[in-house]
Design a protein around this motif. Sequence first.
Motif, PDB file in Angstrom:
ATOM      1  N   GLU A   1      -5.372   5.615   7.917  1.00  0.00           N
ATOM      2  CA  GLU A   1      -5.184   5.743   9.357  1.00  0.00           C
ATOM      3  C   GLU A   1      -4.434   7.017   9.725  1.00  0.00           C
ATOM      4  O   GLU A   1      -4.169   7.262  10.904  1.00  0.00           O
ATOM      5  CB  GLU A   1      -4.421   4.520   9.890  1.00  0.00           C
ATOM      6  CG  GLU A   1      -5.169   3.202   9.683  1.00  0.00           C
ATOM      7  CD  GLU A   1      -4.333   1.996  10.072  1.00  0.00           C
ATOM      8  OE1 GLU A   1      -3.168   2.210  10.488  1.00  0.00           O
ATOM      9  OE2 GLU A   1      -4.833   0.857   9.950  1.00  0.00           O
ATOM     10  N   ALA A   2      -4.067   7.822   8.736  1.00  0.00           N
ATOM     11  CA  ALA A   2      -3.398   9.107   8.976  1.00  0.00           C
ATOM     12  C   ALA A   2      -3.978  10.143   8.030  1.00  0.00           C
ATOM     13  O   ALA A   2      -4.415   9.814   6.922  1.00  0.00           O
ATOM     14  CB  ALA A   2      -1.892   8.971   8.772  1.00  0.00           C
ATOM     15  N   GLN A   3      -3.985  11.381   8.467  1.00  0.00           N
ATOM     16  CA  GLN A   3      -4.587  12.462   7.687  1.00  0.00           C
ATOM     17  C   GLN A   3      -3.600  13.104   6.725  1.00  0.00           C
ATOM     18  O   GLN A   3      -3.983  13.600   5.669  1.00  0.00           O
ATOM     19  CB  GLN A   3      -5.144  13.541   8.645  1.00  0.00           C
ATOM     20  CG  GLN A   3      -6.250  13.031   9.549  1.00  0.00           C
ATOM     21  CD  GLN A   3      -7.461  12.554   8.771  1.00  0.00           C
ATOM     22  OE1 GLN A   3      -7.879  13.201   7.821  1.00  0.00           O
ATOM     23  NE2 GLN A   3      -8.002  11.404   9.162  1.00  0.00           N
ATOM     24  N   SER A   4      -2.315  13.094   7.076  1.00  0.00           N
ATOM     25  CA  SER A   4      -1.293  13.730   6.234  1.00  0.00           C
ATOM     26  C   SER A   4       0.015  12.954   6.333  1.00  0.00           C
ATOM     27  O   SER A   4       0.244  12.213   7.298  1.00  0.00           O
ATOM     28  CB  SER A   4      -1.076  15.188   6.662  1.00  0.00           C
ATOM     29  OG  SER A   4      -0.639  15.234   8.014  1.00  0.00           O
ATOM     30  N   TYR A   5       0.835  13.144   5.326  1.00  0.00           N
ATOM     31  CA  TYR A   5       2.108  12.421   5.282  1.00  0.00           C
ATOM     32  C   TYR A   5       3.124  13.077   6.214  1.00  0.00           C
ATOM     33  O   TYR A   5       3.283  14.297   6.222  1.00  0.00           O
ATOM     34  CB  TYR A   5       2.661  12.412   3.857  1.00  0.00           C
ATOM     35  CG  TYR A   5       3.998  11.726   3.714  1.00  0.00           C
ATOM     36  CD1 TYR A   5       4.102  10.337   3.770  1.00  0.00           C
ATOM     37  CD2 TYR A   5       5.166  12.463   3.533  1.00  0.00           C
ATOM     38  CE1 TYR A   5       5.324   9.700   3.635  1.00  0.00           C
ATOM     39  CE2 TYR A   5       6.388  11.842   3.399  1.00  0.00           C
ATOM     40  CZ  TYR A   5       6.464  10.462   3.452  1.00  0.00           C
ATOM     41  OH  TYR A   5       7.680   9.842   3.335  1.00  0.00           O
ATOM     42  N   GLU A   6       3.820  12.238   6.980  1.00  0.00           N
ATOM     43  CA  GLU A   6       4.876  12.707   7.865  1.00  0.00           C
ATOM     44  C   GLU A   6       6.073  11.776   7.739  1.00  0.00           C
ATOM     45  O   GLU A   6       5.917  10.565   7.562  1.00  0.00           O
ATOM     46  CB  GLU A   6       4.398  12.735   9.328  1.00  0.00           C
ATOM     47  CG  GLU A   6       3.256  13.707   9.592  1.00  0.00           C
ATOM     48  CD  GLU A   6       2.777  13.657  11.037  1.00  0.00           C
ATOM     49  OE1 GLU A   6       3.362  12.881  11.824  1.00  0.00           O
ATOM     50  OE2 GLU A   6       1.831  14.387  11.368  1.00  0.00           O
ATOM     51  N   ALA A   7       7.274  12.341   7.823  1.00  0.00           N
ATOM     52  CA  ALA A   7       8.482  11.529   7.690  1.00  0.00           C
ATOM     53  C   ALA A   7       9.622  12.112   8.512  1.00  0.00           C
ATOM     54  O   ALA A   7       9.719  13.337   8.676  1.00  0.00           O
ATOM     55  CB  ALA A   7       8.894  11.430   6.223  1.00  0.00           C
TER      56      ALA A   7
ATOM     57  N   LEU B   1       2.375   3.941   4.899  1.00  0.00           N
ATOM     58  CA  LEU B   1       1.423   2.834   4.952  1.00  0.00           C
ATOM     59  C   LEU B   1       0.138   3.249   5.662  1.00  0.00           C
ATOM     60  O   LEU B   1      -0.968   2.955   5.197  1.00  0.00           O
ATOM     61  CB  LEU B   1       2.054   1.635   5.668  1.00  0.00           C
ATOM     62  CG  LEU B   1       1.172   0.385   5.804  1.00  0.00           C
ATOM     63  CD1 LEU B   1       0.728  -0.100   4.431  1.00  0.00           C
ATOM     64  CD2 LEU B   1       1.904  -0.707   6.567  1.00  0.00           C
ATOM     65  N   GLU B   2       0.299   3.948   6.793  1.00  0.00           N
ATOM     66  CA  GLU B   2      -0.883   4.398   7.537  1.00  0.00           C
ATOM     67  C   GLU B   2      -1.725   5.360   6.700  1.00  0.00           C
ATOM     68  O   GLU B   2      -2.967   5.323   6.744  1.00  0.00           O
ATOM     69  CB  GLU B   2      -0.460   5.087   8.844  1.00  0.00           C
ATOM     70  CG  GLU B   2       0.116   4.147   9.899  1.00  0.00           C
ATOM     71  CD  GLU B   2       1.578   3.804   9.654  1.00  0.00           C
ATOM     72  OE1 GLU B   2       2.142   4.299   8.649  1.00  0.00           O
ATOM     73  OE2 GLU B   2       2.145   3.026  10.450  1.00  0.00           O
ATOM     74  N   LEU B   3      -1.044   6.203   5.908  1.00  0.00           N
ATOM     75  CA  LEU B   3      -1.763   7.146   5.052  1.00  0.00           C
ATOM     76  C   LEU B   3      -2.572   6.406   3.993  1.00  0.00           C
ATOM     77  O   LEU B   3      -3.736   6.741   3.735  1.00  0.00           O
ATOM     78  CB  LEU B   3      -0.771   8.110   4.403  1.00  0.00           C
ATOM     79  CG  LEU B   3      -1.349   9.283   3.616  1.00  0.00           C
ATOM     80  CD1 LEU B   3      -2.138  10.215   4.537  1.00  0.00           C
ATOM     81  CD2 LEU B   3      -0.226  10.050   2.915  1.00  0.00           C
ATOM     82  N   LYS B   4      -1.984   5.374   3.394  1.00  0.00           N
ATOM     83  CA  LYS B   4      -2.677   4.615   2.360  1.00  0.00           C
ATOM     84  C   LYS B   4      -3.839   3.817   2.935  1.00  0.00           C
ATOM     85  O   LYS B   4      -4.827   3.552   2.246  1.00  0.00           O
ATOM     86  CB  LYS B   4      -1.689   3.684   1.649  1.00  0.00           C
ATOM     87  CG  LYS B   4      -0.708   4.426   0.752  1.00  0.00           C
ATOM     88  CD  LYS B   4       0.297   3.486   0.119  1.00  0.00           C
ATOM     89  CE  LYS B   4       1.249   4.259  -0.805  1.00  0.00           C
ATOM     90  NZ  LYS B   4       2.300   3.392  -1.380  1.00  0.00           N
ATOM     91  N   LEU B   5      -3.715   3.404   4.198  1.00  0.00           N
ATOM     92  CA  LEU B   5      -4.790   2.647   4.840  1.00  0.00           C
ATOM     93  C   LEU B   5      -5.857   3.551   5.440  1.00  0.00           C
ATOM     94  O   LEU B   5      -6.837   3.063   6.020  1.00  0.00           O
ATOM     95  CB  LEU B   5      -4.195   1.749   5.941  1.00  0.00           C
ATOM     96  CG  LEU B   5      -3.281   0.613   5.475  1.00  0.00           C
ATOM     97  CD1 LEU B   5      -2.656  -0.089   6.669  1.00  0.00           C
ATOM     98  CD2 LEU B   5      -4.054  -0.388   4.615  1.00  0.00           C
TER      99      LEU B   5
END
Length: 237
Positions: free
Chosen positions: A184-190, A178-182
């Motif tokens: 608010e994040a530079q790369s995907y993390e999980a 969600l943060e990535l789509k908004l």
Amino acid sequence: MELPEHERRAHREAFRKMSLAQKAEYIFAYYKLPLVLAFIALVAVGSVLHQRLTTKDALLYVGMANVSVNEEAERVLTSDYVEATGRNTRDQEVYLYRDLYLSDAEETLDHQYSYASRLKLLATIDAQQLDVIIMSRQSYDLLSHSDYLMDLSGVSGIPDTLIGRLESNDVIIEDNDLELKLGEAQSYEATTKQATNAIDISGLGPFQDFSDDVYLGFIGNTPRLDEALSYLEHITR
């Protein structure tokens, strides 16, 4: 108000002298409301009776995600199982959700179709009306990541012939999608974990002639696990 007897006789005599068309017009004009109400009641009763006579009890709910089969294979997946377990196909069925399409592609058409399928999956899972899911590799990855599939490592009753076909996959515990789509994040993390949550049924039963890999999983909240295990044994013979 009730008419006197001589007036009722006069009405009856006049009615007898009418033509068939005049009688029909007279009846409709004077008894329109009771006739309409009677017709509505008849339709309602007929609808209820039809539903009771044609609705079948679902032994199991099975979804097909990115996998399609021909008519003969579908019969193996549905009515053949009902008959093999000694039930009556007139009263009971394996309910099949066909043509579920799952994808993480961003193309408009694919994305919309996949979104609709995901909504359908969520609704059926929430209603406990999805027990078994038959999947392509792509849909298996997506369903596993979303944690929809039951962990099979502790499930007893899986046929010995299928133990070597158990598959493990990642389950996402939390991520920053969600943060990535908004933005608010530079790369995907999980944060993920591994779970043994599917069986490779490629080349078995109705999937003998498939060129692509096919997987089967149980939905995590199924209330019909024993039936699902019986179904698994039937379709992989």
